[in-house]
Scaffold this active site. Structure first.
Site, short mmCIF file in Angstrom:
data_model
loop_
_atom_site.label_atom_id
_atom_site.label_comp_id
_atom_site.label_asym_id
_atom_site.label_seq_id
_atom_site.Cartn_x
_atom_site.Cartn_y
_atom_site.Cartn_z
N ASP A 54 0.83 -1.20 0.00
CA ASP A 54 0.00 0.00 0.00
C ASP A 54 0.87 1.25 0.00
O ASP A 54 1.85 1.34 0.74
CB ASP A 54 -0.91 0.01 1.23
CG ASP A 54 -1.72 1.29 1.30
OD1 ASP A 54 -2.69 1.42 0.53
OD2 ASP A 54 -1.37 2.17 2.11
N TYR A 59 2.75 10.32 0.45
CA TYR A 59 3.93 9.91 1.18
C TYR A 59 5.20 10.43 0.49
O TYR A 59 5.73 9.82 -0.43
CB TYR A 59 3.98 8.39 1.31
CG TYR A 59 2.75 7.77 1.92
CD1 TYR A 59 1.94 8.47 2.80
CD2 TYR A 59 2.37 6.46 1.60
CE1 TYR A 59 0.80 7.90 3.36
CE2 TYR A 59 1.24 5.88 2.15
CZ TYR A 59 0.46 6.60 3.02
OH TYR A 59 -0.68 6.03 3.56
N LYS A 85 -3.62 5.63 -3.54
CA LYS A 85 -4.70 6.50 -3.09
C LYS A 85 -4.81 7.72 -4.00
O LYS A 85 -3.89 8.04 -4.75
CB LYS A 85 -4.46 6.93 -1.65
CG LYS A 85 -4.28 5.72 -0.70
CD LYS A 85 -3.99 6.16 0.70
CE LYS A 85 -3.74 4.97 1.60
NZ LYS A 85 -2.40 4.37 1.40
N VAL A 241 -1.45 0.35 13.51
CA VAL A 241 -1.85 -0.46 14.67
C VAL A 241 -0.90 -0.32 15.84
O VAL A 241 -1.20 -0.77 16.95
CB VAL A 241 -2.02 -1.95 14.28
CG1 VAL A 241 -3.09 -2.10 13.21
CG2 VAL A 241 -0.69 -2.55 13.82
N PHE A 242 0.25 0.31 15.62
CA PHE A 242 1.16 0.62 16.73
C PHE A 242 0.99 2.07 17.18
O PHE A 242 1.77 2.58 17.98
CB PHE A 242 2.62 0.36 16.33
CG PHE A 242 2.91 -1.08 15.97
CD1 PHE A 242 2.45 -2.11 16.77
CD2 PHE A 242 3.62 -1.40 14.83
CE1 PHE A 242 2.71 -3.44 16.46
CE2 PHE A 242 3.90 -2.70 14.50
CZ PHE A 242 3.44 -3.74 15.31
N ASN A 243 -0.03 2.75 16.64
CA ASN A 243 -0.33 4.15 17.01
C ASN A 243 0.91 5.05 16.92
O ASN A 243 1.27 5.75 17.87
CB ASN A 243 -0.96 4.23 18.39
CG ASN A 243 -2.39 3.74 18.40
OD1 ASN A 243 -2.72 2.81 19.14
ND2 ASN A 243 -3.26 4.34 17.59
N SER A 244 1.56 5.00 15.77
CA SER A 244 2.75 5.80 15.46
C SER A 244 4.01 5.35 16.18
O SER A 244 5.03 6.01 16.10
CB SER A 244 2.51 7.29 15.72
OG SER A 244 1.49 7.80 14.89
N GLY A 245 3.93 4.24 16.89
CA GLY A 245 5.16 3.67 17.43
C GLY A 245 5.14 3.21 18.86
O GLY A 245 5.87 2.29 19.24
N ILE A 246 4.31 3.81 19.71
CA ILE A 246 4.40 3.50 21.14
C ILE A 246 4.05 2.06 21.46
O ILE A 246 4.58 1.48 22.43
CB ILE A 246 3.54 4.48 21.97
CG1 ILE A 246 3.91 4.38 23.45
CG2 ILE A 246 2.04 4.26 21.73
CD1 ILE A 246 3.35 5.48 24.31
N LEU A 247 3.19 1.43 20.65
CA LEU A 247 2.85 0.03 20.90
C LEU A 247 3.91 -0.93 20.35
O LEU A 247 3.82 -2.14 20.57
CB LEU A 247 1.48 -0.30 20.30
CG LEU A 247 0.29 0.27 21.06
CD1 LEU A 247 -1.02 -0.02 20.33
CD2 LEU A 247 0.22 -0.27 22.49
N ALA A 248 4.89 -0.38 19.66
CA ALA A 248 6.03 -1.18 19.22
C ALA A 248 7.23 -1.00 20.14
O ALA A 248 7.93 -1.95 20.46
CB ALA A 248 6.41 -0.82 17.78
#
Length: 345
Positions: A54, A59, A85, A241-248
């Site tokens: 995608d 970008y 897109k 799905v990592f909300n820009s990084g914090i969940l990674a």
């Protein structure tokens, strides 16, 4: 890798890999990237079995499309799904505008020196698709999404005007191309659950890309978006799905949430979630990814990466199972919506 088969409205059969590759970082989202490494990362994703790629003109003002096209130059085109897109048309004769202060949609650290002009019209859509094909070196596309037609990008006042423009122009152009089987599927790529839901109700879409609104931290898409998607048989591509990084990364100093630095409240919640993950012998990153994969409407989770090893880590985290008891603990502690679907094995 797990394949999720989906039938588009025009009869086209789309085989999504559960892990897709998203190219927003390849547009130099946070930093300027090494060109060879960026292209090698796309090549790695293909070599490792990823089959949905995608991108977007947004970008890096077309930079990501060029890099993705280079990385897939030797790929078997019949084995991959290409999604891009519309909504922005690039003007190579004008310099980029300054970033607006009243919207959340991010700018890029590096980019092609072209001005992006918002255009959701019929003709603008056709022009954008033509430009994308040229940048990627392709002769056809599989999926085309109406991009960022939301409050994040346009603000409260302009967003409804842009929505009408998109349904009166872009949607009609994409619907025609789909009926002629020039493209296989159409949809929208949105950062807001309510706006994505509005699109599904307003038109006959195949897929929706929802970014950042369904994760271990945010589950407001459960209220209306997912029920409408299931009812209308719309396939969901999840991004952010990592909300820009914090969940990674976890709640480390400087961790990002929704393109900015995470607040103390968000950091505290992530710390609590990570503690539950550690108690079950797994990682925050793996848990976040497998949670997002588990909703029945999801056809693919589209993940970024700027190095080949990041792609390999994504695939590993999708395949190493998280202990089932972890989900019950997260819900019992109020860290996860009690109605959210979770893996059962």
């Amino acid at each position: 890798m797990d394949i999720r088969r989906f039938n588009a409205r025009n009869g086209a059969q789309l085989d999504f890999t559960v892990i897709g590759y998203g190219t927003a970082p390849l547009g130099d989202l946070y930093e300027k990237l090494d060109e060879k490494t960026a292209i090698a990362t796309v090549e790695e994703a293909y070599a490792d079995g990823v089959r949905i790629f995608d991108t977007s003109p947004h970008y890096g003002n077309g930079l990501a499309e060029v890099r993705m096209g280079c990385g897939l130059r030797r790929a078997d085109r019949s084995k991959v799904l290409i999604s891009t897109k519309i909504g922005r048309v690039m003007d190579p004769m004008a310099k980029p505008e300054a970033q607006r202060a009243d919207v959340i949609s991010p700018g890029f650290a590096g980019y092609f020196p072209h001005r992006a002009r918002f255009d959701y019209s019929y003709d603008g859509t056709m022009r954008s698709i033509e430009h994308s094909l040229l940048r990627m070196g392709l002769d056809r596309l599989d999926i085309v999404l109406i991009h960022d037609c939301d409050i994040w990008t346009h603000g409260e006042q302009d967003a409804p005007v842009r929505f009408k423009e998109a349904m009166d122009g872009a949607y009609k152009a994409l619907d025609r191309l789909r009926s002629e089987k020039v493209i296989s599927a159409i949809g929208a790529g949105i950062n807001e659950s309510p706006t994505a839901t509005e699109f599904m109700k307003a038109g006959d879409f195949d897929v929706m890309m929802l970014a950042g609104r369904y994760s271990l931290l945010v589950q407001n898409a459960l209220d209306e978006f997912f029920p409408v998607a299931l009812d209308k048989k719309v396939g969901v591509m999840l991004a952010g799905v990592f909300n820009s990084g914090i969940l990674a990364t976890g709640a480390i100093p400087g961790a990002r949430y929704d393109y900015g630095i995470a607040s103390a409240e968000i950091a505290e919640r992530v710390t609590k979630i990570e503690a539950v993950c550690k108690a079950h012998g797994t990682t925050l990153r793996r848990t976040a990814l497998q949670f997002s994969m588990s909703h029945p409407a999801v056809v693919s989770v589209v993940l970024g990466g700027v190095k080949p090893e990041e792609v390999r880590a994504n695939i590993a985290d999708a395949s190493i199972k998280v202990p089932v008891a972890l989900w019950a603990d997260l819900k019992a502690q109020g860290l996860l919506n009690s109605t959210a679907p979770t893996p059962t094995a």
